[in-house]
Design a protein around this motif. Sequence first.
Motif, PDB file in Angstrom:
ATOM      1  N   LEU A   1     -12.275  -0.706  -3.659  1.00  0.00           N
ATOM      2  CA  LEU A   1     -12.427  -1.030  -2.245  1.00  0.00           C
ATOM      3  C   LEU A   1     -13.832  -0.651  -1.795  1.00  0.00           C
ATOM      4  O   LEU A   1     -14.046   0.258  -0.987  1.00  0.00           O
TER       5      LEU A   1
ATOM      6  N   TYR B   1      -2.579  -1.215  -3.672  1.00  0.00           N
ATOM      7  CA  TYR B   1      -3.600  -0.184  -3.472  1.00  0.00           C
ATOM      8  C   TYR B   1      -2.914   1.130  -3.130  1.00  0.00           C
ATOM      9  O   TYR B   1      -1.887   1.148  -2.442  1.00  0.00           O
TER      10      TYR B   1
ATOM     11  N   VAL C   1     -14.105   5.669  -4.123  1.00  0.00           N
ATOM     12  CA  VAL C   1     -13.193   4.615  -4.579  1.00  0.00           C
ATOM     13  C   VAL C   1     -13.169   4.536  -6.102  1.00  0.00           C
ATOM     14  O   VAL C   1     -14.081   4.993  -6.790  1.00  0.00           O
TER      15      VAL C   1
ATOM     16  N   TYR D   1     -15.119   0.212   1.766  1.00  0.00           N
ATOM     17  CA  TYR D   1     -14.848   1.505   2.405  1.00  0.00           C
ATOM     18  C   TYR D   1     -16.075   2.414   2.380  1.00  0.00           C
ATOM     19  O   TYR D   1     -16.544   2.853   3.446  1.00  0.00           O
TER      20      TYR D   1
ATOM     21  N   LEU E   1      -6.320  -7.047   0.926  1.00  0.00           N
ATOM     22  CA  LEU E   1      -4.987  -7.652   0.926  1.00  0.00           C
ATOM     23  C   LEU E   1      -5.034  -9.080   1.457  1.00  0.00           C
ATOM     24  O   LEU E   1      -4.390  -9.992   0.904  1.00  0.00           O
TER      25      LEU E   1
ATOM     26  N   VAL F   1       0.847  -1.194   0.000  1.00  0.00           N
ATOM     27  CA  VAL F   1       0.000   0.000   0.000  1.00  0.00           C
ATOM     28  C   VAL F   1       0.883   1.244   0.000  1.00  0.00           C
ATOM     29  O   VAL F   1       1.848   1.325   0.762  1.00  0.00           O
TER      30      VAL F   1
ATOM     31  N   GLY G   1      -7.642   2.192  -5.700  1.00  0.00           N
ATOM     32  CA  GLY G   1      -7.393   3.121  -4.608  1.00  0.00           C
ATOM     33  C   GLY G   1      -8.625   3.823  -4.103  1.00  0.00           C
ATOM     34  O   GLY G   1      -9.761   3.484  -4.439  1.00  0.00           O
TER      35      GLY G   1
ATOM     36  N   LEU H   1      -3.794   4.965  -1.541  1.00  0.00           N
ATOM     37  CA  LEU H   1      -4.744   5.824  -0.851  1.00  0.00           C
ATOM     38  C   LEU H   1      -4.264   7.270  -0.956  1.00  0.00           C
ATOM     39  O   LEU H   1      -3.094   7.556  -0.698  1.00  0.00           O
TER      40      LEU H   1
ATOM     41  N   ALA I   1     -10.884   3.319   5.434  1.00  0.00           N
ATOM     42  CA  ALA I   1     -10.231   2.893   4.190  1.00  0.00           C
ATOM     43  C   ALA I   1      -9.205   1.803   4.470  1.00  0.00           C
ATOM     44  O   ALA I   1      -9.050   0.856   3.687  1.00  0.00           O
TER      45      ALA I   1
ATOM     46  N   THR J   1      -8.994  -1.935   2.947  1.00  0.00           N
ATOM     47  CA  THR J   1      -7.769  -2.334   2.251  1.00  0.00           C
ATOM     48  C   THR J   1      -7.193  -3.607   2.859  1.00  0.00           C
ATOM     49  O   THR J   1      -6.726  -4.504   2.140  1.00  0.00           O
TER      50      THR J   1
ATOM     51  N   LEU K   1      -3.578   0.045   9.203  1.00  0.00           N
ATOM     52  CA  LEU K   1      -3.149  -1.085   8.373  1.00  0.00           C
ATOM     53  C   LEU K   1      -2.118  -1.940   9.097  1.00  0.00           C
ATOM     54  O   LEU K   1      -2.189  -3.180   9.075  1.00  0.00           O
TER      55      LEU K   1
END
Length: 546
Positions: free
Chosen positions: A365, A181, A316, A368, A356, A10, A320, A183, A348, A352, A26
């Motif tokens: 995504l 991804y 989205v 989200y 993953l 990411v 991303g 962001l 988010a 994500t 994350l």
Amino acid sequence: MERETMEFDVVIVGAGPAGLAAAIRLKQLANERGEDWSICVLEKGAEVGAHTLSGAVFDARALAELIPDYRERGAPIGTPVTEDRFLFLTEQRAFKTPNFLLPVCFQNHGNTIVRAGFLVKWLGEQAEALGVEIFPGFAAAEMLFDDNDRVIGVVTGDMGVQKDGTPGPNYQPGIAIMARYTLFAEGCRGHLGKQLEAHYRLRDGKDPQKYGIGIKELWRIPKEQHQAGLVMHTAGWPLDPHTYGGSFCYHLEEDLVAIGFVVGLDYQNPYLSPFEEFQRFKTHPAIRPMLEGGERLAYGARALTAGGIQSLPKLVFPGGALIGDDAGFLNASRIKGLHTAIKSGMLAAEATADALAAGRAHDELTAYPTAFETSWMKEELYRARNFKPLMHKGLYLGSLLFGIDQMVFRGKAPWTLHHAQADHEALKPANTFHPIAYPKPDGKITFDRLSSVFLSNTNHDEDQPCHLQLREPEKAIAVNFNVYASPETRYCPAGVYEIVETDGQPRLQINAQNCVHCKTCDIKDPTQNINWVTPQGGEGPIYQGM
């Protein structure tokens, strides 16, 4: 020269509250699941927090969800609010609104006054402790797409490019940062965010985004004039009742005061200068005595989103998502966006992480925006949705109607008001207004722009391509000068734009080295002729806890 390539699971563009919250969440989820996802955060500022500017009264709700023991870890959450004060100003008088008449959104009991740059710097330290790689001084300049039109990463800006666009002796090509991804957390009017909105048509069927410009100074005032924890807002003078805006004044620790002014960028009069209105505001009899004998320590300016939930784009796209103020999550009625930025980054990140873990990459995504729909953030923004449209009706009628909306309907009226036009479309020709005579600065309470920019620690290498691009250079005189009396010379809070004469003819001079990256020109230019792009990484302001 070939570009170097780096690969991560990411990549997050922007080390503000949204981007860092996403990175932290994350890594937390990776640790919980026994994963080792690689997370990279790119920050265009010279250091984490260098470009962060906010009021800021802080609602710690989202931070408590992200890092429950944030107090024990020494989070710099500042001074507890001790008093709310809301004033309506005329030129010589101030009328205090009784607290029982203040809607809940204007009440700050339980919140704290923070220096946002310090809070963001602390979040960066928490992220790095978890193994997040943060690269300050690296501006994401363009996006990478695959053959299926999916975002697969970004490219950082080339370094050492000369003013004529050719590589200089210290030239280094940007790095391709690849990710499963990406962001985008660039803040208001993000350079890549606006391109993503256009490329994927994320605004189709949405209201135009609405903006304001916030100008802020940090002062140290005499002890006897300081009241730690005081939160004061004003509306009215010096703005006319039909121009949206107002001030904030927050008393921090150590005799510090954060004082600032916000002007909605949907104003009509091209002669209006938000910077000069702020300076004039400080001369009010209710404000000047607080500042007299004090010292101005810092200055900055930043655009902010104000459209509300009806102006949110689709969040989205393949590969991303938009988070924080890159999407527009600020709650304009509360003048708060730190908590919603943090929460959006968390939502988010959770979507994500699920992608993953499932072995997916470069898809949408969708979890989200689904999570947003059931979150407290959605509920809060929904209650505030009519604030900006109602204030568009004027200060007095708008305040009355918003009071009814909040205190009678509790923000749940069975209607949603909409925004009819973008801010740049609101500007009227100069011949329909008279120039505004602003007083000269006294150097004690009021100041000029160049001395203000000096306090922002702004720096740009002058031998590089101008990062303020004119799509059609001839419009600067043919339209902006001839029709609107060059409003960019007034709405810019840093003295970037200047009309000079060459051989008796007017010419627009762009002093890009003064730019504080507020993005106002990109938003308010009446023909959308000014395009703000990223300068070399590490340039711009270096705010100290703004």
